[in-house]
Enzyme design. Structure first.
Site, PDB file in Angstrom:
ATOM      1  N   GLY A 155       0.836  -1.194   0.000  1.00 19.24           N
ATOM      2  CA  GLY A 155       0.000   0.000   0.000  1.00 19.24           C
ATOM      3  C   GLY A 155       0.870   1.243   0.000  1.00 19.24           C
ATOM      4  N   ARG A 239       0.696  -3.290  12.359  1.00 23.80           N
ATOM      5  CA  ARG A 239      -0.059  -3.514  13.580  1.00 23.80           C
ATOM      6  C   ARG A 239       0.506  -4.748  14.273  1.00 23.80           C
ATOM      7  NH1 ARG A 239      -1.405   0.965  12.920  1.00 23.80           N
ATOM      8  NH2 ARG A 239      -3.514   1.871  12.915  1.00 23.80           N
ATOM      9  N   GLU A 268      -0.106  -3.097  23.392  1.00 22.46           N
ATOM     10  CA  GLU A 268       0.645  -1.845  23.515  1.00 22.46           C
ATOM     11  C   GLU A 268       0.096  -1.063  24.703  1.00 22.46           C
ATOM     12  OE1 GLU A 268       0.663   0.403  19.905  1.00 22.46           O
ATOM     13  OE2 GLU A 268       1.668  -1.154  18.767  1.00 22.46           O
ATOM     14  N   HIS A 287       5.777   2.595  18.937  1.00 21.89           N
ATOM     15  CA  HIS A 287       4.745   2.991  17.968  1.00 21.89           C
ATOM     16  C   HIS A 287       4.864   4.474  17.616  1.00 21.89           C
ATOM     17  CE1 HIS A 287       0.452   1.851  16.468  1.00 21.89           C
ATOM     18  NE2 HIS A 287       1.080   2.641  15.603  1.00 21.89           N
ATOM     19  N   ALA A 289       6.691   5.404  14.580  1.00 22.73           N
ATOM     20  CA  ALA A 289       7.148   5.529  13.192  1.00 22.73           C
ATOM     21  C   ALA A 289       6.402   6.633  12.451  1.00 22.73           C
ATOM     22  CB  ALA A 289       6.987   4.201  12.456  1.00 22.73           C
TER      23      ALA A 289
END
Length: 326
Positions: A155, A239, A268, A287, A289
């Site tokens: 994607g 994810r 998380e 988390h 990025a």
């Protein structure tokens, strides 16, 4: 008198951005719904505010009961890329259009992923640990050139990774739902998801950029890790639940794969004492990025562009398929 177009803002939006939204059409009336992020159940005042909203922009974590109260909602713009929570709670099936912020942070996420690959290849994470211990330890490392990068999910993010990996002289292969004839301007080869095993067997670096859906949950488990090279590394910026984390721990402990770099985990935050924290062949980032400065401004820009399409009666960008969940 022309009926107003009530646009609900599900997070705090700067005044200049609010003025830019109003400038798109004199019928637009903004409704402050920034309290939607609250964990508290919706009250009567909240129901009244959201009842007349036709368009809404906000996070993918907005509670289902808010959408149930939005009787006149025709379109919801999510400023995140993933909509797994909306899929799980039935919101995607309510009949209004849902669009995502896919691509907003694709560049930063890709940079983060490339950085993680470089750390693994050059053992930079080991050097950081040695520095803390004031240990001068030398050894041979690897390089990205000549290695095969396998991307699961071609994607916006996967494609951004492919483009950035090309200058490192890597061979790039990927999977996507509709691979066509297997040719792609950014990849050497593209496979269907059903050919995942071929990609796993060939990848030196496996980059996970697939959305979380019932189909992709735990798509990488013990059987998949068994198909990989013992010298291969896994990088996950998608994810955490796409990977069976316990199977990953076993694969790392046994040497079935060489290492992993994870920006996402399940759950998380990763609990204190979890095995992944102390593994020398693992890099964990919290988390972040896609947490890039100016993200909110970019998200509003995407919304404004889609709102122009909406007002003109044109097809919206990045519409979610309620069956596929992305």
């Amino acid at each position: 008198m022309t009926a107003p177009i009530n646009v609900g803002l599900g997070f705090r939006v700067a005044n200049d951005s609010q003025e830019a939204i109003r400038a798109l059409d004199p019928r637009i009336e903004l409704v402050d719904l920034s309290a939607l992020g609250s964990p508290k159940p919706i009250d009567d005042a909240g129901r009244e505010r959201i009842d007349g909203v036709e368009v809404m922009v906000g996070a993918n974590s907005i509670r289902a009961e808010y959408f149930a109260a939005a009787a006149n909602l025709r379109w919801f713009q999510v400023f995140n890329a993933g909509v797994e929570e909306l899929h799980a709670n039935g919101t995607l099936a309510r009949g209004f259009q849902v669009t995502t912020g896919a691509g907003i942070a694709a560049g930063p996420i890709a940079e983060h992923g490339i950085g993680l690959m470089l750390m693994l290849a050059r053992s930079l994470h080991t050097s950081v640990r040695n520095m803390r211990e004031q240990t001068w330890e030398r050894g041979f490392t690897s390089q990205l050139a000549g290695k095969t990068l396998g991307i699961v999910g071609l994607g916006e993010i996967g494609r951004a990774v492919a483009r950035r990996a090309r200058p490192f002289d890597m061979r790039i292969i990927a999977t996507r739902r509709n691979p066509g004839d297997g040719r792609d301007p950014d990849c050497d080869e593209v496979y269907a998801h059903t050919d995942l095993g071929e990609l796993l067997a060939r990848s030196d670096y496996l980059f996970i950029a697939a959305p979380l859906t019932p189909e992709t949950r735990h798509m990488l488990s013990a059987a998949e890790f068994a198909q990989m090279k013992p010298t291969a590394f896994v990088i996950n910026v998608g994810r955490g639940e796409v990977i069976d984390q316990q199977a990953l721990v076993r694969a790392l402990e046994s040497g079935q794969i060489a290492g992993a770099a994870l920006d996402v985990t399940d759950p998380e935050p990763l609990p204190p004492g979890h095995a992944l924290w102390s593994m020398p062949n693992v890099i964990i980032t919290p988390h972040v990025a896609g947490a890039v400065e100016g993200y909110g401004h970019r998200a509003i820009g995407v919304f404004e562009a889609n709102l122009q399409r909406y007002l003109a009666g044109e097809p919206l960008s990045h519409v979610v398929d309620p069956v596929l969940g992305y």
